[in-house]
Design a protein around this motif. Structure first.
Motif, PDB file in Angstrom:
ATOM      1  N   HIS A 168       0.820  -1.215   0.000  1.00 45.62           N
ATOM      2  CA  HIS A 168       0.000   0.000   0.000  1.00 45.62           C
ATOM      3  C   HIS A 168       0.855   1.267   0.000  1.00 45.62           C
ATOM      4  O   HIS A 168       0.340   2.360   0.278  1.00 45.62           O
ATOM      5  CB  HIS A 168      -0.932  -0.011   1.210  1.00 45.62           C
ATOM      6  N   PHE A 169       2.118   1.133  -0.349  1.00 48.24           N
ATOM      7  CA  PHE A 169       3.045   2.254  -0.292  1.00 48.24           C
ATOM      8  C   PHE A 169       2.606   3.378  -1.230  1.00 48.24           C
ATOM      9  O   PHE A 169       2.362   3.166  -2.414  1.00 48.24           O
ATOM     10  CB  PHE A 169       4.450   1.784  -0.667  1.00 48.24           C
ATOM     11  N   GLY A 170       2.498   4.574  -0.693  1.00 52.81           N
ATOM     12  CA  GLY A 170       2.147   5.753  -1.481  1.00 52.81           C
ATOM     13  C   GLY A 170       0.682   6.097  -1.500  1.00 52.81           C
ATOM     14  O   GLY A 170       0.306   7.165  -1.985  1.00 52.81           O
ATOM     15  N   GLU A 171      -0.183   5.237  -0.974  1.00 51.72           N
ATOM     16  CA  GLU A 171      -1.619   5.503  -0.999  1.00 51.72           C
ATOM     17  C   GLU A 171      -1.985   6.779  -0.242  1.00 51.72           C
ATOM     18  O   GLU A 171      -2.991   7.426  -0.555  1.00 51.72           O
ATOM     19  CB  GLU A 171      -2.388   4.323  -0.396  1.00 51.72           C
ATOM     20  N   GLN A 172      -1.168   7.141   0.767  1.00 53.98           N
ATOM     21  CA  GLN A 172      -1.493   8.304   1.585  1.00 53.98           C
ATOM     22  C   GLN A 172      -1.271   9.618   0.858  1.00 53.98           C
ATOM     23  O   GLN A 172      -1.753  10.675   1.281  1.00 53.98           O
ATOM     24  CB  GLN A 172      -0.663   8.280   2.881  1.00 53.98           C
ATOM     25  N   SER A 173      -0.551   9.589  -0.239  1.00 54.10           N
ATOM     26  CA  SER A 173      -0.303  10.811  -1.009  1.00 54.10           C
ATOM     27  C   SER A 173      -1.611  11.324  -1.603  1.00 54.10           C
ATOM     28  O   SER A 173      -2.446  10.539  -2.055  1.00 54.10           O
ATOM     29  CB  SER A 173       0.686  10.508  -2.140  1.00 54.10           C
ATOM     30  N   PRO A 174      -1.820  12.644  -1.629  1.00 53.99           N
ATOM     31  CA  PRO A 174      -3.026  13.166  -2.277  1.00 53.99           C
ATOM     32  C   PRO A 174      -3.173  12.719  -3.724  1.00 53.99           C
ATOM     33  O   PRO A 174      -4.301  12.589  -4.218  1.00 53.99           O
ATOM     34  CB  PRO A 174      -2.843  14.680  -2.171  1.00 53.99           C
ATOM     35  N   LEU A 175      -2.056  12.468  -4.413  1.00 52.01           N
ATOM     36  CA  LEU A 175      -2.152  11.944  -5.777  1.00 52.01           C
ATOM     37  C   LEU A 175      -2.442  10.450  -5.803  1.00 52.01           C
ATOM     38  O   LEU A 175      -2.624   9.863  -6.873  1.00 52.01           O
ATOM     39  CB  LEU A 175      -0.863  12.238  -6.563  1.00 52.01           C
ATOM     40  N   GLY A 176      -2.438   9.807  -4.637  1.00 51.41           N
ATOM     41  CA  GLY A 176      -2.879   8.430  -4.527  1.00 51.41           C
ATOM     42  C   GLY A 176      -1.872   7.373  -4.907  1.00 51.41           C
ATOM     43  O   GLY A 176      -2.221   6.196  -5.019  1.00 51.41           O
ATOM     44  N   ARG A 177      -0.617   7.764  -5.090  1.00 51.93           N
ATOM     45  CA  ARG A 177       0.404   6.792  -5.501  1.00 51.93           C
ATOM     46  C   ARG A 177       1.778   7.281  -5.082  1.00 51.93           C
ATOM     47  O   ARG A 177       1.980   8.460  -4.758  1.00 51.93           O
ATOM     48  CB  ARG A 177       0.379   6.593  -7.016  1.00 51.93           C
ATOM     49  N   ALA A 178       2.740   6.356  -5.110  1.00 51.57           N
ATOM     50  CA  ALA A 178       4.137   6.722  -4.905  1.00 51.57           C
ATOM     51  C   ALA A 178       4.698   7.346  -6.178  1.00 51.57           C
ATOM     52  O   ALA A 178       4.237   7.058  -7.286  1.00 51.57           O
ATOM     53  CB  ALA A 178       4.951   5.486  -4.529  1.00 51.57           C
ATOM     54  N   ALA A 179       5.704   8.184  -6.006  1.00 48.83           N
ATOM     55  CA  ALA A 179       6.424   8.722  -7.162  1.00 48.83           C
ATOM     56  C   ALA A 179       7.381   7.680  -7.705  1.00 48.83           C
ATOM     57  O   ALA A 179       7.824   6.771  -6.990  1.00 48.83           O
ATOM     58  CB  ALA A 179       7.209   9.960  -6.759  1.00 48.83           C
TER      59      ALA A 179
ATOM     60  N   GLY B 101       3.875  14.859  -3.895  1.00 48.09           N
ATOM     61  CA  GLY B 101       2.622  14.347  -4.436  1.00 48.09           C
ATOM     62  C   GLY B 101       1.408  15.021  -3.850  1.00 48.09           C
ATOM     63  O   GLY B 101       0.303  14.479  -3.894  1.00 48.09           O
ATOM     64  N   GLY B 102       1.595  16.225  -3.285  1.00 48.23           N
ATOM     65  CA  GLY B 102       0.466  17.002  -2.804  1.00 48.23           C
ATOM     66  C   GLY B 102       0.374  17.164  -1.304  1.00 48.23           C
ATOM     67  O   GLY B 102      -0.503  17.894  -0.822  1.00 48.23           O
ATOM     68  N   THR B 103       1.236  16.510  -0.539  1.00 42.25           N
ATOM     69  CA  THR B 103       1.221  16.687   0.910  1.00 42.25           C
ATOM     70  C   THR B 103       1.823  18.051   1.241  1.00 42.25           C
ATOM     71  O   THR B 103       2.988  18.292   0.949  1.00 42.25           O
ATOM     72  CB  THR B 103       2.025  15.599   1.613  1.00 42.25           C
TER      73      THR B 103
END
Length: 297
Positions: free
Chosen positions: A252-263, A292-294
């Protein structure tokens, strides 16, 4: 209808979690990651922003470091980089990518926790290439500890501090006499410096220290015409992730980013190019957030 000139949707232009559950022994390799990281192999096109310069990038065998080394080479720079001895195969791939651009590469195996290695690394770079224009302190170590502070051993704490802070300090100190007006130092901070995850407490501490080091050193070196900045990435899909986190967190890595994914590492490289180039000549003591929007300070 879209074409090659239409901007890509940033939420969907790269793989989104959940990823397959996976783990690797440290330090990990991109070769065994699913999906494979994108370092810009087919997407980054240089325009000569760094022609004739020499860069030293730590931890460029994979991840952000490899993407930066490749981008710098395609912008016209020769690139020296360091890697751990067990990362030899990945280092050879970075070397191949750099030399394919027509630029020179120097790969040096060693551990940044060794002060002597840091000093020798700078000397080797300048001996081979004759100069040093850009220093990128990027290499880092982390170890996820879901059980909190009590689970962080002194051995782990020492490794995180020495890799992330001592190595940066020793390298920068060794590089300073060889840098000249117009040179750039770029450090890799993190979203963790401002929004620490409880399971990465010691790692987050080092990233906060890197922010302070960057801003303080920038003020110190401004009269000498040497700029010091940092990039603060959010979640980035690198071998450090499956090598230091449990499989569920990796999935689930990166799900917390406002863009919804890891870079992908390739998405970080343009920030390092900008901060190294003349286009950012009036920018120093800056932390360029790529989260990613944080929102960060």
């Amino acid at each position: 209808m879209s074409d090659e000139h239409t901007p890509a949707d940033p939420t969907g232009q790269h793989p989104q979690p959940p990823f397959p559950e996976q783990s690797q022994p440290h330090p990990g390799t991109g070769e065994h990651m699913h999906p494979a990281p994108d370092h810009g192999e087919t997407s980054y096109h240089g325009t000569g922003k760094l022609t004739g310069r020499v860069a030293l990038v730590t931890g460029a065998d994979s991840g952000i470091g490899r993407a930066v080394a490749l981008a710098y080479a395609r912008e016209g720079a020769d690139v020296a980089f360091c890697h751990l001895p067990e990362e030899q195969t990945d280092a050879e791939e970075t070397t191949r990518l750099v030399t394919e651009t027509g630029r020179r590469a120097l790969a040096v195996a060693g551990d940044l926790r060794d002060e002597g290695f840091c000093t020798d690394l700078v000397a080797r770079c300048t001996d081979v290439f004759g100069r040093l224009d850009i220093l990128v302190n990027n290499a880092a170590y982390q170890c996820s500890q879901p059980d909190g502070l009590a689970a962080i051993s002194s051995e782990q704490f020492d490794r995180v501090m020495k890799t992330n802070l001592y190595g940066m300090f020793w390298l920068t100190r060794a590089a300073l006499p060889r840098l000249h007006p117009g040179a750039a130092i770029i450090n890799t901070a993190s979203v963790q410096a401002y929004k620490p995850s409880p399971h990465l407490l010691d790692y987050a501490m080092t990233k906060a220290a890197i922010v302070a080091f960057t801003q303080g050193l920038a003020t110190q070196l401004a009269p000498d015409g040497i700029r010091v900045n940092a990039v603060a990435p959010g979640p980035v899909w690198t071998p450090l992730i499956p090598a230091t986190m449990d499989e569920e967190k990796v999935s689930h890595f990166g799900e917390q980013s406002p863009l919804g994914r890891a870079a992908q590492p390739a998405e970080m490289a343009p920030a390092y190019v900008f901060l190294a180039s003349q286009e950012s000549s009036y920018i120093t003591a800056e932390i360029l957030n790529a989260t990613g929007g944080t929102p960060l300070p």
